[in-house]
Write a protein that holds these residues in place. Structure first.
Motif, PDB file in Angstrom:
ATOM      1  N   TRP A 112     -13.071  -2.046  13.161  1.00 30.92           N
ATOM      2  CA  TRP A 112     -12.548  -1.647  12.099  1.00 30.92           C
ATOM      3  C   TRP A 112     -12.982  -1.330  10.990  1.00 30.92           C
ATOM      4  N   PRO A 113     -12.195  -0.239   9.894  1.00 28.95           N
ATOM      5  CA  PRO A 113     -13.056   0.661   8.713  1.00 28.95           C
ATOM      6  C   PRO A 113     -12.878  -0.118   7.725  1.00 28.95           C
ATOM      7  N   GLU A 114     -14.064  -0.307   6.865  1.00 23.90           N
ATOM      8  CA  GLU A 114     -14.005  -1.152   5.651  1.00 23.90           C
ATOM      9  C   GLU A 114     -13.230  -0.281   4.459  1.00 23.90           C
ATOM     10  N   GLU A 115     -14.270   1.414   4.911  1.00 22.12           N
ATOM     11  CA  GLU A 115     -13.572   1.705   3.766  1.00 22.12           C
ATOM     12  C   GLU A 115     -12.067   2.505   4.249  1.00 22.12           C
ATOM     13  N   LEU A 116     -11.055   3.205   2.712  1.00 24.49           N
ATOM     14  CA  LEU A 116     -10.217   3.389   2.993  1.00 24.49           C
ATOM     15  C   LEU A 116      -9.964   4.864   3.080  1.00 24.49           C
ATOM     16  N   ARG A 117     -11.111   5.348   2.494  1.00 27.11           N
ATOM     17  CA  ARG A 117     -11.405   7.222   3.464  1.00 27.11           C
ATOM     18  C   ARG A 117     -11.939   7.256   5.413  1.00 27.11           C
ATOM     19  N   GLU A 118     -11.832   6.113   5.805  1.00 36.13           N
ATOM     20  CA  GLU A 118     -12.325   6.491   6.922  1.00 36.13           C
ATOM     21  C   GLU A 118     -10.596   6.043   7.946  1.00 36.13           C
ATOM     22  N   LYS A 119      -9.429   5.303   7.375  1.00 33.15           N
ATOM     23  CA  LYS A 119      -8.623   4.791   7.824  1.00 33.15           C
ATOM     24  C   LYS A 119      -7.556   6.326   8.273  1.00 33.15           C
ATOM     25  N   VAL A 120      -7.246   7.074   8.410  1.00 31.05           N
ATOM     26  CA  VAL A 120      -6.417   8.434   9.040  1.00 31.05           C
ATOM     27  C   VAL A 120      -5.026   8.187   9.237  1.00 31.05           C
ATOM     28  N   LYS A 121      -4.765   6.405   9.556  1.00 32.85           N
ATOM     29  CA  LYS A 121      -3.552   6.139  10.219  1.00 32.85           C
ATOM     30  C   LYS A 121      -3.603   4.859  10.434  1.00 32.85           C
ATOM     31  N   GLU A 122      -3.036   4.262   9.647  1.00 31.53           N
ATOM     32  CA  GLU A 122      -3.057   3.132  10.499  1.00 31.53           C
ATOM     33  C   GLU A 122      -1.602   2.460  11.234  1.00 31.53           C
ATOM     34  N   ILE A 123      -1.234   1.358  12.345  1.00 29.37           N
ATOM     35  CA  ILE A 123       0.139   1.523  13.023  1.00 29.37           C
ATOM     36  C   ILE A 123       0.100  -0.643  13.100  1.00 29.37           C
ATOM     37  N   GLN A 124       1.056  -1.182  12.559  1.00 28.73           N
ATOM     38  CA  GLN A 124       1.446  -2.643  12.602  1.00 28.73           C
ATOM     39  C   GLN A 124       2.180  -2.730  13.750  1.00 28.73           C
TER      40      GLN A 124
END
Length: 184
Positions: A169-181
């Protein structure tokens, strides 16, 4: 012939390789642990440290050395490839994925030194060093991985990660391209 020359010789001519061509390429390179040991570094709190050994527009070859942490369930985007155990034993867990649902665990199997196993396009799996065996693995993918999806089963979430993020799970915001719940 040195390692880099072998990699260029075998991998440089591949164009949209098939599953079989990719496996043969990995076998033909005949890479030993001793040839890649100098590339390995501490995983630094992550499940593994990875080093790109060769990459072009068609394929990428990575070496990974593993900590005692298990990586998150993940796919390889639109890439497929082969994983070879260079040292140690891995526990590989394979999941079934249904559209708009969290992956469901199907089975786990141990793979020992010398074994190869296939990672299909959009196939979800997770790996870990089984029993502190000093796991080192080679990964040959076609095309190079883009858009890897990482799952957090406890949080009912998934995330497309940046190309420089691993299967956690990405720790840095820049590593999150798209998040899905997902719904619980």
């Amino acid at each position: 012939m040195g390692l880099q020359s072998r990699l260029e010789n075998v991998l440089g001519s591949l164009r949209s390789p098939s599953k079989e061509q990719l496996k043969k390429a990995l076998q033909d390179m005949n890479i030993s642990l001793g040839e890649v040991e100098q590339e390995l570094q501490s995983p630094d709190g992550n499940p593994y440290y990875r080093k790109l050994l060769y990459g072009n527009d068609e394929v990428e070859l990575l070496v990974m050395n593993w900590s005692q942490l298990e990586c998150a369930p993940h796919d390889h985007g639109n890439s497929y490839g082969w994983i070879q155990v260079l040292n140690g034993i891995t526990k590989n867990t394979v999941y079934e994925v249904r559209e708009n649902q969290l992956p469901q665990e199907l089975f786990s199997e141990e793979k020992q030194q010398g074994k190869l196993f296939f990672a299909p396009k959009k196939g979800v799996h997770k790996m870990k060093d089984e029993g502190g065996s000093g796991l080192v693995t080679l990964h040959l993918y076609a095309p190079p991985i883009k858009g890897m999806m990482v799952y957090d089963l406890e949080a009912c979430a998934a995330c497309v990660v940046s190309d420089d993020c691993g299967a956690w799970w990405p720790e840095e915001l820049r590593e999150k391209v798209k998040e899905i719940q997902f719904r619980q």
